[in-house]
Design a protein around this motif. Structure first.
Motif, PDB file in Angstrom:
ATOM      1  N   PRO A  61       0.651  -1.156   0.029  1.00 19.43           N
ATOM      2  CA  PRO A  61      -0.078   0.125  -0.197  1.00 19.43           C
ATOM      3  C   PRO A  61       0.750   1.143   0.065  1.00 19.43           C
ATOM      4  O   PRO A  61       2.063   1.226   0.332  1.00 19.43           O
ATOM      5  CB  PRO A  61      -0.759  -0.112   1.307  1.00 19.43           C
ATOM      6  CG  PRO A  61       0.171  -0.755   2.157  1.00 19.43           C
ATOM      7  CD  PRO A  61       0.672  -1.923   1.258  1.00 19.43           C
ATOM      8  N   ARG A  62       0.162   2.471  -0.568  1.00 20.78           N
ATOM      9  CA  ARG A  62       0.785   3.769  -0.320  1.00 20.78           C
ATOM     10  C   ARG A  62      -0.134   4.869  -0.141  1.00 20.78           C
ATOM     11  O   ARG A  62      -1.074   4.587  -0.921  1.00 20.78           O
ATOM     12  CB  ARG A  62       1.778   3.763  -1.689  1.00 20.78           C
ATOM     13  CG  ARG A  62       1.129   3.905  -2.781  1.00 20.78           C
ATOM     14  CD  ARG A  62       2.203   4.300  -4.073  1.00 20.78           C
ATOM     15  NE  ARG A  62       1.724   4.765  -5.350  1.00 20.78           N
ATOM     16  CZ  ARG A  62       1.317   3.817  -6.029  1.00 20.78           C
ATOM     17  NH1 ARG A  62       1.324   2.665  -5.874  1.00 20.78           N
ATOM     18  NH2 ARG A  62       0.695   4.338  -7.454  1.00 20.78           N
ATOM     19  N   HIS A  63       0.350   6.145   0.047  1.00 21.65           N
ATOM     20  CA  HIS A  63      -0.545   7.174   0.325  1.00 21.65           C
ATOM     21  C   HIS A  63      -0.486   7.895  -0.853  1.00 21.65           C
ATOM     22  O   HIS A  63       0.617   7.990  -1.660  1.00 21.65           O
ATOM     23  CB  HIS A  63      -0.215   7.981   1.495  1.00 21.65           C
ATOM     24  CG  HIS A  63      -0.421   7.181   2.785  1.00 21.65           C
ATOM     25  ND1 HIS A  63       0.435   6.611   3.548  1.00 21.65           N
ATOM     26  CD2 HIS A  63      -1.688   7.196   3.491  1.00 21.65           C
ATOM     27  CE1 HIS A  63      -0.172   6.126   4.790  1.00 21.65           C
ATOM     28  NE2 HIS A  63      -1.323   6.437   4.514  1.00 21.65           N
ATOM     29  N   VAL A  64      -1.421   8.496  -1.338  1.00 19.89           N
ATOM     30  CA  VAL A  64      -1.313   9.325  -2.653  1.00 19.89           C
ATOM     31  C   VAL A  64      -2.192  10.775  -2.483  1.00 19.89           C
ATOM     32  O   VAL A  64      -3.244  10.750  -2.023  1.00 19.89           O
ATOM     33  CB  VAL A  64      -1.879   8.194  -3.910  1.00 19.89           C
ATOM     34  CG1 VAL A  64      -3.403   8.129  -3.613  1.00 19.89           C
ATOM     35  CG2 VAL A  64      -1.730   8.994  -5.356  1.00 19.89           C
ATOM     36  N   ASN A  65      -1.650  11.632  -3.080  1.00 23.80           N
ATOM     37  CA  ASN A  65      -2.451  12.885  -3.263  1.00 23.80           C
ATOM     38  C   ASN A  65      -2.635  13.393  -4.683  1.00 23.80           C
ATOM     39  O   ASN A  65      -2.978  14.333  -4.998  1.00 23.80           O
ATOM     40  CB  ASN A  65      -1.796  13.947  -2.295  1.00 23.80           C
ATOM     41  CG  ASN A  65      -0.217  14.384  -2.436  1.00 23.80           C
ATOM     42  OD1 ASN A  65       0.405  13.905  -3.425  1.00 23.80           O
ATOM     43  ND2 ASN A  65       0.280  15.044  -1.734  1.00 23.80           N
ATOM     44  N   LEU A  66      -1.797  12.667  -5.480  1.00 23.90           N
ATOM     45  CA  LEU A  66      -1.911  13.097  -7.008  1.00 23.90           C
ATOM     46  C   LEU A  66      -1.793  11.860  -7.698  1.00 23.90           C
ATOM     47  O   LEU A  66      -1.113  10.922  -7.662  1.00 23.90           O
ATOM     48  CB  LEU A  66      -0.531  13.951  -7.294  1.00 23.90           C
ATOM     49  CG  LEU A  66      -0.528  14.438  -9.015  1.00 23.90           C
ATOM     50  CD1 LEU A  66      -1.733  15.599  -9.077  1.00 23.90           C
ATOM     51  CD2 LEU A  66       0.817  14.978  -9.268  1.00 23.90           C
ATOM     52  N   ILE A  67      -2.801  11.716  -8.934  1.00 30.93           N
ATOM     53  CA  ILE A  67      -2.782  10.412  -9.738  1.00 30.93           C
ATOM     54  C   ILE A  67      -2.741  10.795 -11.183  1.00 30.93           C
ATOM     55  O   ILE A  67      -3.656  12.035 -11.374  1.00 30.93           O
ATOM     56  CB  ILE A  67      -3.891   9.477  -9.417  1.00 30.93           C
ATOM     57  CG1 ILE A  67      -3.948   8.872  -7.966  1.00 30.93           C
ATOM     58  CG2 ILE A  67      -4.283   8.406 -10.508  1.00 30.93           C
ATOM     59  CD1 ILE A  67      -5.334   8.323  -7.737  1.00 30.93           C
ATOM     60  N   THR A  75      -5.824  15.399  -8.296  1.00 30.34           N
ATOM     61  CA  THR A  75      -5.421  15.466  -7.110  1.00 30.34           C
ATOM     62  C   THR A  75      -6.441  14.673  -6.073  1.00 30.34           C
ATOM     63  O   THR A  75      -7.779  14.719  -6.172  1.00 30.34           O
ATOM     64  CB  THR A  75      -5.221  17.024  -6.178  1.00 30.34           C
ATOM     65  OG1 THR A  75      -6.725  17.578  -6.343  1.00 30.34           O
ATOM     66  CG2 THR A  75      -4.352  17.802  -7.188  1.00 30.34           C
ATOM     67  N   VAL A  76      -6.333  14.040  -4.996  1.00 30.41           N
ATOM     68  CA  VAL A  76      -6.757  13.218  -4.104  1.00 30.41           C
ATOM     69  C   VAL A  76      -6.767  13.687  -2.637  1.00 30.41           C
ATOM     70  O   VAL A  76      -5.691  13.820  -2.017  1.00 30.41           O
ATOM     71  CB  VAL A  76      -6.424  11.782  -4.234  1.00 30.41           C
ATOM     72  CG1 VAL A  76      -7.099  10.542  -3.527  1.00 30.41           C
ATOM     73  CG2 VAL A  76      -6.567  11.328  -5.998  1.00 30.41           C
TER      74      VAL A  76
END
Length: 345
Positions: A61-67, A75-76
């Motif tokens: 798993p990983r955190h994400v604020n941009l896809i 942005t997420v």
């Protein structure tokens, strides 16, 4: 609402799956669903311009604020719902591995048939490593590319206890364009939700669980959409226009009436709104069942209480195209087929 529960597809795809296994028996093993960009993907809309389903690259798993994927950038952010019903401060979203049993959001059949080979997007719990089960929301902002036409979303693990989960689509002015409850299914099952081409979407908010409830979980497995200006556009109106999205661009609120005009005679009122605010988007649509009969008439007549009158041609005409603007009304999108028409400046 157009939804597909993947369990009903099991029998239909069983023979195809077995044939594929036999055909590849003597070949090297490959990652599942390598046809993910094509029509073989379950629930794939061939008019999709931008397909987002791997959610980027990197360890899970990983955190994400941009896809960023297939021409889309968004942005997420994510928010857990507190015990008082209010949302906690925003965090990054969480991408989990759908093929990891510890994720506990998918089943192997759905993961295979729906091409879940990358991450699935969800709300992280308080540890930041697992899916939140106490209700929350994911906010996807398409501002980096402007606006999009939303076609389809695929969700997983929206079960009975998550009833009341929903999707909200907003314009760049903050107008709610569309709201849809996500159908519930069996635990870890997936559902495909079609929005039928909603243009001008600047932000999508996916809420897991009823907002009055202290439970709610799920994940987003796929987005199918078209970034504004991308994809195929029909050059001419070879059939009558069946769908128009318009935006009121005046400076003051207005009372708006839209009628169909056939052979010079005003027909039915197709749309009416009082006190429409500047920046409001609205949809005019007719039936696509019979392309020879156009319920929109030959023209659309738009009037306001200030005496403004605009006529928009919607009949089949090979020699003319629609304009992007008619007075105080901007054409966001027009369709006479599955694809948007090219508009004149």
């Amino acid at each position: 609402m157009k939804t597909i529960n993947t369990k009903t597809l099991a029998m239909a795809f069983a023979s195809l799956f077995l044939f594929s296994c036999e055909r590849n028996a003597d070949q090297d093993l490959v990652e599942p669903m390598q046809v993910n960009q094509q029509s073989e993907l379950v629930g794939y809309d061939p008019s999709t311009c931008n397909l987002v389903q791997s959610m980027g690259t990197g360890a899970l798993p990983r955190h994400v604020n941009l896809i960023e994927e297939d021409g889309l950038i968004m942005t997420v952010t994510a928010q857990r719902r507190g015990h008082n019903g209010k949302y906690l401060p925003a965090t990054e979203g969480l991408l989990l591995d759908p093929r990891d049993p510890a994720t506990d959001l998918t089943n192997p059949f759905d993961a295979q048939m729906l091409g879940m080979f990358g991450g699935i997007l969800t709300v992280p719990d308080e540890t930041g490593t697992k899916a939140n089960r106490d209700g929350g929301r994911v906010i996807m902002d398409f501002a980096p590319v402007g606006v999009v036409t939303m076609k389809t979303m695929v969700f997983t693990d929206v079960a009975a206890e998550d009833k009341g989960s929903k999707v909200e689509l907003y314009s760049r002015n903050g107008q709610l364009l569309h709201q849809r409850e996500i159908p519930t299914g069996a635990k870890n099952s997936a559902v495909i939700v079609s929005f039928g081409n909603i243009p001008g979407v600047a932000k999508a908010i996916v809420t897991f669980g009823d907002e009055r409830s202290k439970v709610g979980s799920g994940a987003i497995a796929r987005l199918q959409l078209c970034v504004d200006g991308q994809g195929r556009y029909d050059e001419t109106r070879y059939r009558a226009v069946h769908t128009l999205w318009l935006e009121y661009t005046g400076e003051q609120p207005a009372n708006v009436t839209v009628k169909s005009v056939q052979e010079g005679n005003s027909g039915d009122v197709l749309f009416e709104a009082k006190g429409m605010k500047p920046g409001t988007a609205f949809k005019i649509a007719g039936s696509q069942a019979n392309p020879l009969v156009n319920p929109l008439g030959e023209l659309l007549e738009i009037r306001t209480q200030r005496g403004e009158k605009q006529l928009i041609p919607v009949n089949a005409d090979h020699n003319a195209s629609l304009k992007k603007r008619y007075g105080s009304f901007r054409v966001i999108e027009a369709r006479c087929s599955d694809y948007p028409l090219k508009l004149e400046e």
